[in-house]
Structures are given as C-alpha cells and as structure tokens.
Design a protein around this motif. Structure first.
Motif, PDB file in Angstrom:
ATOM      1  N   LEU A 177       0.925  30.965  19.015  1.00 23.27           N
ATOM      2  CA  LEU A 177       1.483  29.619  18.983  1.00 23.27           C
ATOM      3  C   LEU A 177       2.515  29.475  20.099  1.00 23.27           C
ATOM      4  CD1 LEU A 177       2.005  29.160  15.149  1.00 23.27           C
ATOM      5  CD2 LEU A 177       0.150  28.290  16.567  1.00 23.27           C
ATOM      6  N   ALA A 221       1.836  34.732  13.414  1.00 25.64           N
ATOM      7  CA  ALA A 221       2.150  33.745  14.458  1.00 25.64           C
ATOM      8  C   ALA A 221       1.891  34.350  15.834  1.00 25.64           C
ATOM      9  CB  ALA A 221       3.599  33.287  14.334  1.00 25.64           C
ATOM     10  N   PRO A 234       4.581  36.700   8.455  1.00 23.96           N
ATOM     11  CA  PRO A 234       4.401  35.446   9.201  1.00 23.96           C
ATOM     12  C   PRO A 234       4.636  35.612  10.700  1.00 23.96           C
ATOM     13  CG  PRO A 234       5.574  35.003   7.170  1.00 23.96           C
ATOM     14  CD  PRO A 234       5.453  36.492   7.287  1.00 23.96           C
ATOM     15  N   ALA A 235       5.598  36.445  11.103  1.00 28.88           N
ATOM     16  CA  ALA A 235       5.868  36.636  12.531  1.00 28.88           C
ATOM     17  C   ALA A 235       4.667  37.298  13.208  1.00 28.88           C
ATOM     18  CB  ALA A 235       7.117  37.485  12.721  1.00 28.88           C
ATOM     19  N   THR A 254      12.956  26.034  14.515  1.00 27.25           N
ATOM     20  CA  THR A 254      13.118  25.474  13.178  1.00 27.25           C
ATOM     21  C   THR A 254      14.350  24.572  13.176  1.00 27.25           C
ATOM     22  OG1 THR A 254      14.427  27.375  12.504  1.00 27.25           O
ATOM     23  CG2 THR A 254      12.067  27.455  12.046  1.00 27.25           C
ATOM     24  N   GLU A 286       2.361  23.645   9.721  1.00 29.54           N
ATOM     25  CA  GLU A 286       3.768  23.412  10.057  1.00 29.54           C
ATOM     26  C   GLU A 286       3.911  22.998  11.526  1.00 29.54           C
ATOM     27  OE1 GLU A 286       7.783  22.934   9.844  1.00 29.54           O
ATOM     28  OE2 GLU A 286       6.382  23.172   8.160  1.00 29.54           O
ATOM     29  N   ALA A 287       3.133  23.634  12.401  1.00 34.68           N
ATOM     30  CA  ALA A 287       3.191  23.287  13.820  1.00 34.68           C
ATOM     31  C   ALA A 287       2.703  21.852  14.032  1.00 34.68           C
ATOM     32  CB  ALA A 287       2.351  24.265  14.638  1.00 34.68           C
ATOM     33  N   ILE A 338      -1.373  32.495   5.519  1.00 30.33           N
ATOM     34  CA  ILE A 338      -0.196  32.404   6.399  1.00 30.33           C
ATOM     35  C   ILE A 338      -0.548  31.622   7.667  1.00 30.33           C
ATOM     36  CG2 ILE A 338       1.399  33.756   7.829  1.00 30.33           C
ATOM     37  CD1 ILE A 338       1.222  35.955   5.647  1.00 30.33           C
ATOM     38  N   ALA A 339      -1.729  31.896   8.247  1.00 29.68           N
ATOM     39  CA  ALA A 339      -2.125  31.206   9.480  1.00 29.68           C
ATOM     40  C   ALA A 339      -2.272  29.706   9.238  1.00 29.68           C
ATOM     41  CB  ALA A 339      -3.431  31.790  10.002  1.00 29.68           C
ATOM     42  N   LEU A 358       1.152  28.200   9.003  1.00 25.87           N
ATOM     43  CA  LEU A 358       1.825  28.110  10.300  1.00 25.87           C
ATOM     44  C   LEU A 358       1.247  26.984  11.163  1.00 25.87           C
ATOM     45  CD1 LEU A 358       2.197  31.902  11.156  1.00 25.87           C
ATOM     46  CD2 LEU A 358       4.037  30.298  10.598  1.00 25.87           C
ATOM     47  N   ARG A 406      -6.868  27.683  15.170  1.00 26.11           N
ATOM     48  CA  ARG A 406      -7.152  27.895  13.752  1.00 26.11           C
ATOM     49  C   ARG A 406      -8.600  28.376  13.561  1.00 26.11           C
ATOM     50  NH1 ARG A 406      -5.062  24.778   8.898  1.00 26.11           N
ATOM     51  NH2 ARG A 406      -4.230  23.316  10.393  1.00 26.11           N
TER      52      ARG A 406
END
Length: 170
Positions: A105, A100, A96-97, A165, A151-152, A144-145, A148, A118
């Motif tokens: 982001l 991201a 995920p890192a 977070t 979530e953003a 994963i993208a 993310l 996206r």
C-alpha cells in the motif's frame, strides 16, 4: 386355390395330408401339433443312453484339456514416501503491518490500483488455494488485507493519505 386366402389354402393342404403317417414317423411328446422335441423328449426318444453318453464324452473332453496357465501378477510398485509438506512462508506473516507490506500500500494508490492489489493478494492467499491445515492462517491474512484495503478506500474518499492515521482528540 383361387379366391381363397393364403391361410385357407394352407389349412386345406394340411387337412388333405394323412395325419396317421405323420404320427407313426415321429414319436409325439406331450404337446399335440408340436413336432420339435425338447431336451427331455430327445433323451426319452433316443433311449436316453446315447444322450447321456454324449454328455459324458463332452465332460471328459473338457476335463482332459490342460488348464491355461494363470497370468503372472503385475509387480507391485511402491511409491516413494512423499516429502513432508512445507507451509508457505507468507502464511506466517499475520500482523497488520506485515500484511500491509505484502499488499504494498502506498499514498499513490487509487481506487483502481487498490482493487487490483486486493485481487492479486486474494489470488495468492485465498483459503481455497491452500491445504486444509493452512486455511486458518490464509483466512486471517485475507481478513486483515480486506480490512486494510477498505480502510485505504475510506481514507481516499475523505482526502486523507493512505499511510497516515488521523489523530484522535484526547
């Protein structure tokens, strides 16, 4: 002739002719009134020998003609061995890192910029754009993208910064 149809006048003219003269001049085959000879009738009428000889002469002429040379086959071109396919390096970035980081982001993002990021990410990483061997990694990256970016967007709705977070109570 006047007052009669064309067909009636033709019939009268045919009846007026002597049918015996016509019968003596041309040999009759099995069909009455049919004067054109068929192939088997022609052979019988001509005595058969002349027809057989004509066919034999044609056969000799065909067999005596030289055969044309066969065309040369085209040379077989062998393709060079294809280079081994190399997996794109970005498909190995599966955490995920790393995803991201590839999404770039930031806290300055808005819903519009997140949607653009996206789309741009999907344009480069969608599984349909990669070889079958690489589709699993591309699917993982897309999953994963999307997670993310979603979530953003949720964080933006709540007024929280994208990169931080919230602390969970213990």
């Amino acid at each position: 002739m006047f007052g009669k149809s064309l067909f009636q006048s033709v019939l009268e003219r045919i009846e007026a002719e002597d049918p015996r003269e016509d019968a003596e001049a041309t040999p009759r085959s099995g069909i009455a009134g049919f004067n054109a000879g068929l192939a088997f009738d022609t052979e019988r009428a001509a005595g058969g020998d002349a027809v057989r000889q004509a066919y034999a002469d044609m056969d000799e002429a065909v067999s005596a003609a030289p055969e044309p040379p066969l065309p040369r086959p085209a040379p077989v071109l062998r393709a060079a061995k294809p280079l081994p396919r190399q997996r794109p390096a970005h498909l190995d970035r599966l955490t995920p890192a790393q995803v991201a980081e590839d999404l770039e982001l930031s806290n300055a993002d808005t819903p519009v910029t997140l949607a653009e990021k996206r789309r741009a990410f999907a344009n480069r990483n969608h599984p349909d754009r990669h070889a079958p061997d690489d589709r699993e990694a591309a699917t993982t990256r897309m999953t994963i993208a999307n997670m993310l970016v979603d979530e953003a967007l949720r964080r933006l709705k709540r007024g929280l910064p994208i990169g931080m977070t919230p602390q969970r109570p213990r």
